[in-house]
Scaffold this active site. Structure first.
Site, PDB file in Angstrom:
ATOM      1  N   GLY A   1       0.828  -1.202   0.000  1.00  0.00           N
ATOM      2  CA  GLY A   1       0.000   0.000   0.000  1.00  0.00           C
ATOM      3  C   GLY A   1       0.861   1.250   0.000  1.00  0.00           C
ATOM      4  O   GLY A   1       1.933   1.299  -0.617  1.00  0.00           O
ATOM      5  N   SER A   2       0.409   2.268   0.728  1.00  0.00           N
ATOM      6  CA  SER A   2       1.073   3.579   0.670  1.00  0.00           C
ATOM      7  C   SER A   2       2.446   3.620   1.315  1.00  0.00           C
ATOM      8  O   SER A   2       3.166   4.620   1.176  1.00  0.00           O
ATOM      9  CB  SER A   2       0.176   4.631   1.321  1.00  0.00           C
ATOM     10  OG  SER A   2      -1.017   4.782   0.579  1.00  0.00           O
ATOM     11  N   SER A   3       2.857   2.555   2.014  1.00  0.00           N
ATOM     12  CA  SER A   3       4.221   2.535   2.542  1.00  0.00           C
ATOM     13  C   SER A   3       5.238   2.448   1.399  1.00  0.00           C
ATOM     14  O   SER A   3       6.438   2.627   1.612  1.00  0.00           O
ATOM     15  CB  SER A   3       4.410   1.359   3.505  1.00  0.00           C
ATOM     16  OG  SER A   3       4.164   0.128   2.855  1.00  0.00           O
TER      17      SER A   3
END
Length: 647
Positions: free
Chosen positions: A382-384
């Protein structure tokens, strides 16, 4: 005299001489000394029946052929005798033969000098045999015993030498059969949560006598009521213990029957267990040692010191123990791993000491998969993933940190060729540059960033930071991946990869290494789990990001925490300087799927203000949908940092 007569007389003389030579030769071959050597040659070949045939009548009356063969075979094969060397030291014609014996055994070399008498019987020498022929001090009542001298297994400790796995005194609950009462088994089964069948199986072992102590279960502490049950004894015993228990089960693993079965116990089994020794001795009929024949000393196992911080390991587990997740921490300046936690966990102590069938069934069928080591696996980041995409784009000059990608609202597609597919994001904001895109975790910005980088270059740069490559680490880790080996299948997959969706899959320990580049001027450190003297940090990948890109990404990660709109603002803590990035990954079958779950991520660098102490930490939790998404992980991480960094 005729020539024929002379010839016959010559032949007769020759035959007489040959007979004399043959007589002398046979006399020598059948001398006591040579018979002793023949007996020993039979011994080396395992021809015990032929050995018995060389005994005199009185010796054969004292022991049957079957008993003789069994005793010799059991002793010589029991000690693993080989390379037998025998030298007669007396004159071979003497009836009392002195000789020297040397042999190799499982416990080392055995040497002795002794004498054996031969008696002439029916014109042939026979051996006057008794058990001392086997070993000089052995009698018929004695036994030759081979004992294993167990090597002491090495300890596993944390970075400060605190025990993670090692010897400790615990309680052994057992039964003395001769003192049992009618309800002993039933009551003990209830008290220890065992089945009566499990207890009876142990009581039925062949070695058990009325006076035996039969161990039933090993415990650290025990229910008081067991002492009220007839025939029960509790004895202190030394066993392998795991002080952190479930908090470090996937890390340390466990030992069963002296063998490492999982975790570090299995990975370093040869180093930890050492080598058992052996002792061969003569014991009298009462079991007392009369003589030690050979001793091979044990070689104790080596200790293993890890880089783990016991307190951090425990704190992470306590916060996340009810969640399905993977959690790891590292010193970003040295590469030393400080914590490796997989939740939920399992009772490695119970597996080591012996788990009941019911408990094993419950553990193995648990839908939460507590024995799965989640930090060894790969997960959708995801956004990591966004700081990594940002750093690649900045380093390669595909955009600048100040560049405004334009306001596209909360739904965007590149053009009509995408059909009905749109990239969506949660928050609207002004000034769509890198810093703000990181603060608001803007999917659209990073989808555009991936497209600006381009598929071929992104593939090349992902491989340059270890995607598709095996990380040199103590544990085997699943390789991170970005999709197919021949690149991205479509523009949509490329765009989705920019915010950690698509087919991006990452291992948490690998992610630690990539993020370490933000603390090391663009160098990725090699994570390491074991302590070595004077060992410095090891660089795995050099200058994967430019120093300018590193500074700009760190600035934006700091804003994620400090800015009131930042997705990680909840973690802001007085006294700590925190850089962070949240991530919520959607796990579903299609864009329209509303029944899928979500993974929540939170990646942080944290240092005490004004101090050098620093920790890089990554936590991933499954099924955070409806529980606050990545915000759930942020809240837990804040508590860990407060307890660990501000203690």
């Amino acid at each position: 005299m005729t020539r024929v007569k002379k010839t016959l007389m010559g032949v007769a003389v020759l035959l007489a001489a040959a007979g004399a030579i043959l007589f002398v030769k046979n006399h020598i071959l059948n001398s006591p000394g040579n018979l002793l050597l023949r007996y020993m040659a039979y011994l080396e070949d395992g021809k015990y029946g032929e050995m018995y045939a060389m005994l005199d009548e009185d010796s054969q009356k004292s022991i049957s052929k079957e008993a003789f063969i069994a005793r010799n075979r059991n002793i010589y094969e029991g000690i693993s005798m080989k390379h037998l060397n025998v030298q007669v030291t007396s004159k071979k014609r003497e009836e009392t033969v002195a000789y020297r014996v040397e042999m190799e055994t499982s416990a080392g070399n055995i040497q002795f000098s002794t004498k054996t008498r031969f008696m002439k019987e029916h014109g042939t020498y026979k051996m006057d045999w008794d058990d001392s022929v086997i070993f000089p001090d052995l009698t018929s009542e004695d036994k030759v015993k081979v004992q294993t001298i167990e090597a002491k297994r090495g300890k596993i400790t944390d970075r400060d030498g605190i025990l993670l796995a090692g010897q400790g005194e615990v309680d052994s609950i057992g039964i003395v059969p001769g003192k049992m009462e009618d309800d002993t088994v039933r009551r003990l089964a209830k008290a220890l949560d065992l089945t009566e069948e499990e207890i009876n199986k142990k009581l039925e072992q062949k070695w058990v006598k009325d006076t035996s102590f039969v161990p039933i279960q090993t415990m650290d502490g025990y229910p008081d009521e067991v002492l009220d049950i007839g025939g029960i004894m509790v004895s202190g015993t030394i066993q392998r213990v795991y002080p952190l228990g479930e908090a470090a089960a996937h890390l340390t693993g466990y030992v069963q029957n002296g063998e490492g079965k999982a975790g570090l116990e299995k990975l370093y089994d040869e180093k930890l267990k050492g080598k058992d020794g052996k002792m061969i001795s003569i014991q009298d009929e009462n079991g007392r040692t009369k003589k030690k024949l050979a001793i091979k000393p044990e070689e104790n196992g080596q200790d293993l010191q890890t880089t783990i911080d016991r307190d951090l390991q425990q704190e992470i587990y306590e916060q996340f123990k009810k969640d399905k997740g993977a959690h790891c921490a590292m010193d970003p300046k040295s590469g030393e791993i400080l914590a490796l936690v997989s939740t939920p966990s399992y009772d490695n102590q119970a597996l080591s000491w012996g788990m009941s069938q019911e408990d094993w069934k419950s553990l193995s069928q648990d839908e939460a998969l507590p024995m799965q080591n989640r930090w060894k696996a790969v997960w959708c980041p995801g956004s990591s993933m966004k700081p990594i995409i940002g750093a690649i784009g900045l380093t390669e000059g595909k955009f600048t940190a100040e560049e405004d990608f334009g306001n596209n609202g909360t739904s965007w597609q590149k053009d009509k060729s995408w059909g009905g597919y749109y990239v969506t994001t949660l928050h609207g904001y002004q000034n769509h540059n890198l810093r703000n895109a990181m603060i608001y975790s803007d999917n659209i910005y990073f989808a555009q960033a991936a497209l600006k980088i381009g598929g071929d270059l992104l593939q090349k740069e992902l491989e340059a930071i270890g995607f598709g490559e095996e990380l040199s680490f103590d544990f085997g880790l699943t390789k991170s991946s970005y999709g197919e080996s021949d690149g991205f299948e479509s523009e949509i997959q490329l765009a989705d990869s920019g915010y950690g969706q698509g087919k991006i899959m990452m291992n948490p320990v690998h992610m630690l290494s990539i993020y370490s580049a933000f603390e090391n001027q663009g160098d990725m450190l090699l994570p390491r789990l074991t302590k070595e003297k004077n060992e410095k940090e090891k660089i795995w990948k050099t200058k994967v990001f430019s120093e300018k890109a590193v500074d700009q990404i760190k600035d934006s990660m700091e804003a994620v925490i400090d800015d009131a709109h930042g997705t990680g603002h909840q973690a802001k803590t007085q006294g700590l300087k925190i850089f962070g990035k949240t991530g919520t990954a959607e796990i579903k079958d299609s864009k329209e799927d509303v029944s899928g779950t979500e993974l929540g991520w939170f990646v942080t660098f944290t240092k005490k203000n004004g101090k050098d102490d620093e920790v890089e930490m990554i936590s991933m939790v499954e099924d955070v949908k409806g529980r606050g998404g990545s915000g759930y992980v942020v809240g837990k991480t804040k508590k860990i940092l407060e307890a660990y960094m501000l203690e």
